[in-house]
Structure formats: structure tokens, C-alpha cells
Scaffold this motif. Structure first.
Motif, short mmCIF file in Angstrom:
data_model
loop_
_atom_site.label_atom_id
_atom_site.label_comp_id
_atom_site.label_asym_id
_atom_site.label_seq_id
_atom_site.Cartn_x
_atom_site.Cartn_y
_atom_site.Cartn_z
N THR A 122 117.26 41.56 19.82
CA THR A 122 117.47 42.18 18.50
C THR A 122 116.23 42.97 18.14
O THR A 122 115.12 42.66 18.55
CB THR A 122 117.71 41.12 17.41
OG1 THR A 122 116.62 40.22 17.42
CG2 THR A 122 118.99 40.37 17.63
N GLN A 147 123.81 46.18 14.05
CA GLN A 147 124.49 44.88 14.10
C GLN A 147 125.54 44.72 13.01
O GLN A 147 126.27 43.73 12.99
CB GLN A 147 123.45 43.76 13.98
CG GLN A 147 123.87 42.52 14.73
CD GLN A 147 122.82 41.44 14.72
OE1 GLN A 147 121.77 41.59 14.12
NE2 GLN A 147 123.11 40.35 15.39
N ILE A 157 128.07 39.70 17.17
CA ILE A 157 127.40 38.94 18.23
C ILE A 157 127.94 39.42 19.58
O ILE A 157 129.15 39.40 19.82
CB ILE A 157 127.67 37.43 18.07
CG1 ILE A 157 127.11 36.96 16.72
CG2 ILE A 157 127.08 36.64 19.22
CD1 ILE A 157 127.71 35.70 16.20
#
Lengths: 212, 219
Positions: A122, A147, A157
Motif C-alpha cells: 500500500t 484503493q 482488497i
């Protein structure tokens, strides 16, 4: 004006009883009409014409209260249209300003050696409030997306082994390599972060907002 | 739809027995769940059992609507002053202060004024208001002028009310003794507030074995 059709018609426009715009309509057509349901009398007992203007503006009778004048309607339409025009101009100015500020700056996000094949990372780009994911599904493939799910901004995810990116909130599914929606409520693809690899370092160079 | 023009509301306080049936009937109505729009007032509770049902009088010049700053109280063509319009009412309570009959009531918890609207859902289709359907002594009566003339030959319906210098004519009628109404066809409310009932002495002289033989009522 006489109602008898045999009477000769007075051609003068300003003749009594013919004050209409074209001089053909009876003047009574242009007089304000009193609704049959207009029953309220003012407490002082004087007729409605002798009352102050606010009594007409704030009538007690239901039909008068619900009545919309032509001028009122036109005012509403003009002001609403003006609001739309100003809104469009604002959007155009905003776009022009954004284009003028130029491309997003290039930011180093990771080293190629940091991220193994099939792993994810991330990062935030372009500001620290924009969480993004970096995925390396294959040796020579690197993808990065914002995201935020395009449905209701839940955090998505990635599932590298299944080749999808899943949103847990409403079971939205995106394609891992293209970011396009595959199933669930999302209709737009994820915001893609453009990547560049220079000398073993991964850089984010810009974002691509897509609608399809 | 509107209230039929030949049907009127008549209140006869003389006939009120204070049974609260009207209050209960009003409370059960679905348009204002659980709240009674009719008030049952005691005239002089310390000295009398006399009660008066108070419904909205539906004034020709509704003072509540005159004073409403939010333009929320409106009147339909059939003369019925409607309850406050929900999106407009700001619950300021001006109408509560202004109404000479004390009809509107403010509900602070839901920020709205609610008042009697002559059961508009019923009366607009020609049915009687709830209170008039249940009143056992017919102190509240909803019908035509002919019916009331036939039912109450000794009384006269009156719809003029004097509050000091303010005269109010209403759509709801108050029954008055016929001879009285012929002399003064209005109700002087302010004067009646000062008025005390005539002093009267009642003496019971029962015959035989009466358990209350010694009772002497002195007013």
C-alpha cells in the motif's frame, strides 16, 4: 361593448370595454379574477382591493396560497436556468485551472526488489489522503490502483491468486490487471495509478480516471 | 372535496354533561394519533360541575392565521380553518396566544401546532366529526339548520362573538336561549368572564322518611 352581434364594431383600440392587447378581447378578461373559494375577509371589513399588499402575498385562503403567478413561475425558471449556467461555467473554470496546474509530480513508491511476485503493497498517491495499492501479479507486470471502491468508497482488497480485487462492503469484484468491474454494484473501473520503473525503482507518475 | 354547505356544527354547552366521550373519540383519530384536539373545559370548577366542549370555531377572520409568521395556517373554501401545514409551522406559538377561543395547542416535542379541523377527512365527505358522532347528550351536533330548529325549538344558533372591541363571526354555531338571542344575537365573551351566576338558595323539604331530610343547600 354590446353583446349583440348586429352592432357595428368600434375599430378604435382604446374604446371602453376593449382595453385588451389586440383590442378584440373584452376588458373583463384582464381583470383579476376572484376565486369562489376565496372566502376570507380582512378583520377591518374593508374590501380586498383596499387592503395592504402583504394580504395578497400571504393569503389565508388555501387556493390563493397554492396559486402560482405567471411572473413568479418565470422568475423561478430564469433564476434556475441562471444557476445552471453559472454551475457549468464554474465546472469549466475548474477544469481549465486543473489542466493549467500541470501533471502530478513523480513520486518514488518502492523498489522493485521490495515487492515479490504475487505480493501487494500500500502507498498514498498523489496526496497522503489517497490510499493506493501496488500489485505485482507476474514477473514483468506491475499495477497500481486507488484503493477506493467506485461504488461507495470502501477499501478494496486484492486477491492475487484469484486475479481479482474484491470490495468486502457489497461484494464488488474488479479485474486485477485492468481494474474494470466484473461483478457487484460498482459500474466504473478503479482509478489507475500510472507507474514507471527506472533503475529498479518504482515511481508513480500520474493517475488515470476512467469512466468505462 | 369540501364540507357540504348545508351541514353545520352546533355546540350547546347547556347539554354538556362532561362525560369526556368527545375527548376520547378525538384521541382515537388516526390523523393526530393519541392527541385530543377537543378541550373539555370546566366553567367554574370550584362551584359548578358545568363543562363546555371547545372545538375550533372556524372564524370568518381567523386570528390564528392572521398572526402566523410562517404562513402555515390556511383556510379552505368551505370555511374550515385547517391545522398548521407541517412543512411551514415553526412552532412559535403565536396562534396559541392569539386565538380568542384558546383552541390551538403547541406540541413542543414534535415542534408543531395542531388544532381541530372539524375532522376534515370525515366532514369533507359529508360525515359527522368524531365528537359529534359520540356525544350522548348531543351537546355537539353536526347537521342542517332545519334539523337543529326541529330538535331545539327553545334555542337559537348564534355565530357572533364579541371580545371587547373585536367581533368575530364563526362557521360553528353556539346554541343560545331563543328569547335571549332575539334581544342580543351575539355572545359577549369578555362580559361573560366577569359575570357570576345569580345567588340562589335551594331548600329541600322532603316528605316522609327521607335520609337527607336535614339537607339544606345555601348558595
Amino acid at each position: 361593448m354590446s353583446d349583440d352581434p348586429r352592432d357595428p364594431i368600434d375599430a378604435r383600440i382604446d374604446s371602453p370595454g376593449r382595453e385588451g392587447l389586440t383590442g378584440t378581447a373584452p376588458a373583463s378578461l384582464y381583470l383579476p379574477l376572484r376565486d369562489v373559494e376565496q372566502v376570507t375577509r380582512a378583520p377591518d371589513g374593508r374590501p380586498m382591493d383596499a387592503q395592504p399588499a402583504w394580504r395578497t402575498d400571504f393569503p389565508i385562503d388555501w387556493p390563493q396560497d397554492a396559486y402560482v403567478e405567471r411572473r413568479e413561475f418565470m422568475k423561478f425558471m430564469v433564476l434556475t436556468s441562471a444557476a445552471f449556467v453559472i454551475g457549468q461555467l464554474w465546472i469549466a473554470t475548474h477544469n481549465w485551472w486543473r489542466r493549467r496546474t500541470g501533471d502530478l509530480e513523480m513520486v518514488r513508491i518502492a523498489s522493485l526488489s521490495d515487492i515479490a511476485v504475487g505480493a501487494t503493497r500500500t502507498f498514498t498517491y498523489p496526496t497522503e489522503h489517497d490510499p493506493c495499492i501496488l500489485v505485482r501479479p507476474a514477473e514483468h507486470v506491475l499495477v497500481a490502483f486507488n484503493q477506493k471502491c467506485t461504488h461507495l468508497s470502501c477499501a478494496v482488497i486484492p486477491r492475487v491468486d484469484e486475479g481479482i480485487i474484491r470490495c468486502p462492503c457489497h461484494d464488488g469484484v474488479f479485474d486485477l490487471t485492468s481494474g474494470r468491474p466484473l461483478a457487484g454494484p460498482p459500474r466504473r473501473p478503479l482509478v489507475r495509478v500510472l507507474l514507471e520503473v527506472r533503475g529498479g525503482e518504482i515511481y508513480a507518475t500520474g493517475i488515470e480516471e476512467r469512466t468505462t | 372535496m369540501a364540507k357540504p354547505v348545508d351541514l353545520h356544527f352546533f355546540i350547546d354547552p347547556n347539554r354538556c354533561i362532561g362525560c369526556q366521550a368527545c375527548v376520547q373519540a378525538c384521541t382515537e383519530c388516526d390523523t393526530h394519533r393519541g392527541e385530543s384536539m377537543i378541550h373539555l373545559e370546566f366553567v367554574d370548577r370550584a362551584h359548578s360541575t358545568q363543562t363546555v366542549p371547545v372545538v375550533c370555531m372556524h372564524c370568518e377572520q381567523p386570528t390564528c392565521a392572521e398572526v402566523c409568521p410562517a404562513d402555515a395556517i390556511k383556510r379552505t373554501g368551505d370555511g374550515v380553518v385547517q391545522s398548521a401545514r407541517k412543512p411551514r409551522c415553526i412552532a412559535c406559538g403565536n396562534c396559541v396566544m392569539a386565538c380568542p377561543f384558546g383552541v390551538p395547542e403547541l406540541y413542543e416535542d414534535r415542534q408543531i401546532m395542531m388544532k381541530c379541523d372539524m375532522c376534515y377527512d370525515r366532514s369533507s365527505v359529508g360525515k359527522k366529526p368524531m365528537c359529534a358522532t359520540v356525544c350522548p347528550s348531543q351537546a355537539l351536533f353536526f347537521g342542517t339548520r332545519e334539523q337543529i330548529d326541529q330538535l331545539r325549538p327553545m334555542s337559537e344558533p348564534v355565530n357572533q362573538f364579541h371580545f371587547g372591541r373585536q367581533t368575530i363571526s364563526t362557521r360553528v354555531f353556539m346554541m343560545m336561549p331563543r328569547g335571549f338571542a332575539a334581544v342580543r344575537p351575539y355572545v359577549d365573551v369578555t362580559a361573560a368572564m366577569e359575570e357570576r351566576p345569580r345567588e340562589r338558595a335551594i331548600r329541600l323539604t322532603p316528605a316522609g322518611t327521607d335520609p337527607f331530610a336535614e339537607v339544606e343547600v345555601q348558595a
